[in-house]
Design a protein around this motif. Structure first.
Motif, mmCIF file in Angstrom:
data_model
loop_
_atom_site.group_PDB
_atom_site.id
_atom_site.type_symbol
_atom_site.label_atom_id
_atom_site.label_comp_id
_atom_site.label_asym_id
_atom_site.label_seq_id
_atom_site.Cartn_x
_atom_site.Cartn_y
_atom_site.Cartn_z
ATOM 1 N N MET A 49 2.182 17.022 -10.464
ATOM 2 C CA MET A 49 2.365 16.185 -9.278
ATOM 3 C C MET A 49 1.107 16.183 -8.430
ATOM 4 S SD MET A 49 5.291 14.616 -9.073
ATOM 5 C CE MET A 49 5.109 14.082 -7.361
ATOM 6 N N TYR A 50 0.782 15.015 -7.929
ATOM 7 C CA TYR A 50 -0.364 14.825 -7.040
ATOM 8 C C TYR A 50 0.054 13.851 -5.958
ATOM 9 C CZ TYR A 50 -3.104 16.698 -10.930
ATOM 10 O OH TYR A 50 -3.597 17.507 -11.922
ATOM 11 N N ASN A 51 -0.882 13.621 -5.030
ATOM 12 C CA ASN A 51 -0.795 12.423 -4.210
ATOM 13 C C ASN A 51 -1.817 11.450 -4.749
ATOM 14 O OD1 ASN A 51 1.177 12.470 -2.023
ATOM 15 N ND2 ASN A 51 0.131 14.386 -1.476
ATOM 16 N N VAL A 52 -1.351 10.258 -5.099
ATOM 17 C CA VAL A 52 -2.287 9.247 -5.586
ATOM 18 C C VAL A 52 -2.684 8.355 -4.423
ATOM 19 C CG1 VAL A 52 -0.552 7.479 -6.236
ATOM 20 C CG2 VAL A 52 -2.742 7.583 -7.438
ATOM 21 N N LEU A 105 0.820 -1.216 0.000
ATOM 22 C CA LEU A 105 0.000 0.000 0.000
ATOM 23 C C LEU A 105 0.852 1.263 0.000
ATOM 24 C CD1 LEU A 105 -2.955 -0.846 2.423
ATOM 25 C CD2 LEU A 105 -2.900 -0.929 -0.072
ATOM 26 N N GLU A 106 2.100 1.126 0.419
ATOM 27 C CA GLU A 106 2.985 2.293 0.379
ATOM 28 C C GLU A 106 3.269 2.681 -1.075
ATOM 29 O OE1 GLU A 106 6.073 5.012 0.469
ATOM 30 O OE2 GLU A 106 6.463 2.997 -0.307
ATOM 31 N N VAL A 107 3.419 1.698 -1.927
ATOM 32 C CA VAL A 107 3.621 1.987 -3.358
ATOM 33 C C VAL A 107 2.351 2.570 -3.971
ATOM 34 C CG1 VAL A 107 4.050 0.933 -5.622
ATOM 35 C CG2 VAL A 107 5.418 0.241 -3.629
ATOM 36 N N LEU A 108 1.216 2.085 -3.522
ATOM 37 C CA LEU A 108 -0.065 2.478 -4.122
ATOM 38 C C LEU A 108 -0.584 3.828 -3.616
ATOM 39 C CD1 LEU A 108 -1.689 -1.050 -4.044
ATOM 40 C CD2 LEU A 108 -1.445 0.348 -6.096
ATOM 41 N N ASN A 109 0.119 4.414 -2.657
ATOM 42 C CA ASN A 109 -0.319 5.685 -2.080
ATOM 43 C C ASN A 109 0.881 6.587 -1.853
ATOM 44 O OD1 ASN A 109 -3.394 5.221 -1.164
ATOM 45 N ND2 ASN A 109 -2.230 3.330 -0.880
ATOM 46 N N GLY A 110 0.856 7.776 -2.453
ATOM 47 C CA GLY A 110 1.964 8.703 -2.269
ATOM 48 C C GLY A 110 2.107 9.632 -3.452
ATOM 49 N N PRO A 111 3.178 10.458 -3.458
ATOM 50 C CA PRO A 111 3.368 11.425 -4.546
ATOM 51 C C PRO A 111 3.440 10.732 -5.904
ATOM 52 C CG PRO A 111 4.853 11.883 -2.723
ATOM 53 C CD PRO A 111 4.200 10.564 -2.415
ATOM 54 N N ALA A 112 2.730 11.291 -6.879
ATOM 55 C CA ALA A 112 2.667 10.682 -8.205
ATOM 56 C C ALA A 112 2.690 11.765 -9.271
ATOM 57 C CB ALA A 112 1.391 9.857 -8.356
ATOM 58 N N LEU A 113 3.317 11.417 -10.393
ATOM 59 C CA LEU A 113 3.430 12.342 -11.518
ATOM 60 C C LEU A 113 2.493 11.891 -12.632
ATOM 61 C CD1 LEU A 113 5.040 14.697 -12.863
ATOM 62 C CD2 LEU A 113 6.673 12.949 -13.636
ATOM 63 N N LEU A 114 1.666 12.813 -13.115
ATOM 64 C CA LEU A 114 0.855 12.538 -14.308
ATOM 65 C C LEU A 114 1.569 13.155 -15.503
ATOM 66 C CD1 LEU A 114 -1.730 11.710 -15.875
ATOM 67 C CD2 LEU A 114 -2.734 13.879 -15.156
ATOM 68 N N VAL A 115 1.893 12.318 -16.505
ATOM 69 C CA VAL A 115 2.606 12.817 -17.691
ATOM 70 C C VAL A 115 1.816 12.501 -18.963
ATOM 71 C CG1 VAL A 115 4.921 12.600 -16.692
ATOM 72 C CG2 VAL A 115 3.957 10.691 -17.979
ATOM 73 N N ASP A 116 2.030 13.325 -19.978
ATOM 74 C CA ASP A 116 1.483 13.059 -21.302
ATOM 75 C C ASP A 116 2.548 12.370 -22.143
ATOM 76 O OD1 ASP A 116 -1.220 13.752 -21.958
ATOM 77 O OD2 ASP A 116 -0.718 15.810 -21.371
#
Ligand SMILES: *[C@@H]1O[C@H](CO)[C@@H](O)[C@H](O)[C@H]1NC(C)=O
Length: 234
Positions: free
Chosen positions: A210-213, A93-104
């Motif tokens: 950048m978001y938190n996913v 769950l640590e991988v599945l939750n945290g800072p995430a980058l949305l890229v095109d």
């Protein structure tokens, strides 16, 4: 990975009903003499919450949604892992939750090593959601499974594993691996057992950045995939 994802197009309805639905909740009605008319009983369906703070990037499940690849599903990707008990209940769950980058991703190619390199995703970024031509083509809104979707090629997957710190790979169709590289690209990702693939994401209308996913799969013992609810929070 066979989780069917899907959807409805309700943006106009959302706009029209937002005001009515708020007043339809008895609990928020301060004047007890007012009873909502039946025609106000319209649930609100939203993609964005909190004035743009939260984006729902999960598709709605409907009977019209495309189904992954084959009506019969896939066999196990790596038998020795499955036999050893690595199921969705063991995902980190640590991988599945945290800072995430949305890229095109460039729209004229599958996700090859060359494309991965051109994206220049900095070291240290551990979660990336790849928005591709699949979103523009609205493939998740078509009931027929379209094998010409964009996904990772084998060398693209290998490049990511070798050259980045990415552990969560999100994509906007039902397989992160392109159809021509279906097994081989998945095997590149799965070999280390460190990378989690999240497929069938709804990425339209979300600004790049950048978001938190937050992604939460169900605790399905003995299952290799699970429906998952994912949101992005600014
Ligand atoms: C991506 O690969 C698929 C085959 O797996 C192909 O049908 C499709 O045209 C490719 N898309 C692009 C944009 O190159």
């Amino acid at each position: 990975m066979s989780s069917p994802l899907l959807l409805l197009l309700l943006s106009t309805v959302i706009t029209v009903t937002a005001a009515a639905a708020t007043s339809a909740y008895p609990s928020v009605t301060t004047d007890c003499t007012v009873s909502p008319a039946d025609n106000e009983l319209v649930p609100v369906r939203r993609e964005v919450y909190g004035g743009g703070r939260i984006f729902d990037i999960s598709h709605r499940y409907t009977v019209d949604m495309p189904l992954f690849w084959s009506p019969n599903g896939l066999g196990h990707m790596i038998d020795r892992y499955f036999d050893a008990g690595f199921d969705v209940d063991t995902l980190d769950l640590e991988v599945l939750n945290g800072p995430a980058l949305l890229v095109d991703v460039p729209r004229d190619s599958n996700i090859t090593a060359q494309v991965m390199e051109s994206l220049k995703i900095p070291k240290g970024v551990r979660r990336v959601l790849f928005r591709t031509l699949n979103t523009d083509r609205r493939l998740m809104y078509k009931s027929e499974y379209d094998t010409s979707y964009v996904g990772f090629t084998t060398d693209g997957a290998r490049w990511l594993v070798k050259n980045t710190d990415i552990k969560l790979v999100g994509l906007d169709f039902l397989s992160v691996a392109s159809d021509d590289h279906l097994l081989s690209a998945h095997l590149e990702f799965f070999e280390s057992r460190e990378i989690i693939l999240v497929e069938g994401l709804k990425l339209e209308d979300v600004p790049v950045g950048m978001y938190n996913v937050h992604c939460l799969p169900l605790r399905l013992v003995g299952a290799e995939g699970s429906p998952i609810r994912c949101i992005l929070i600014k």
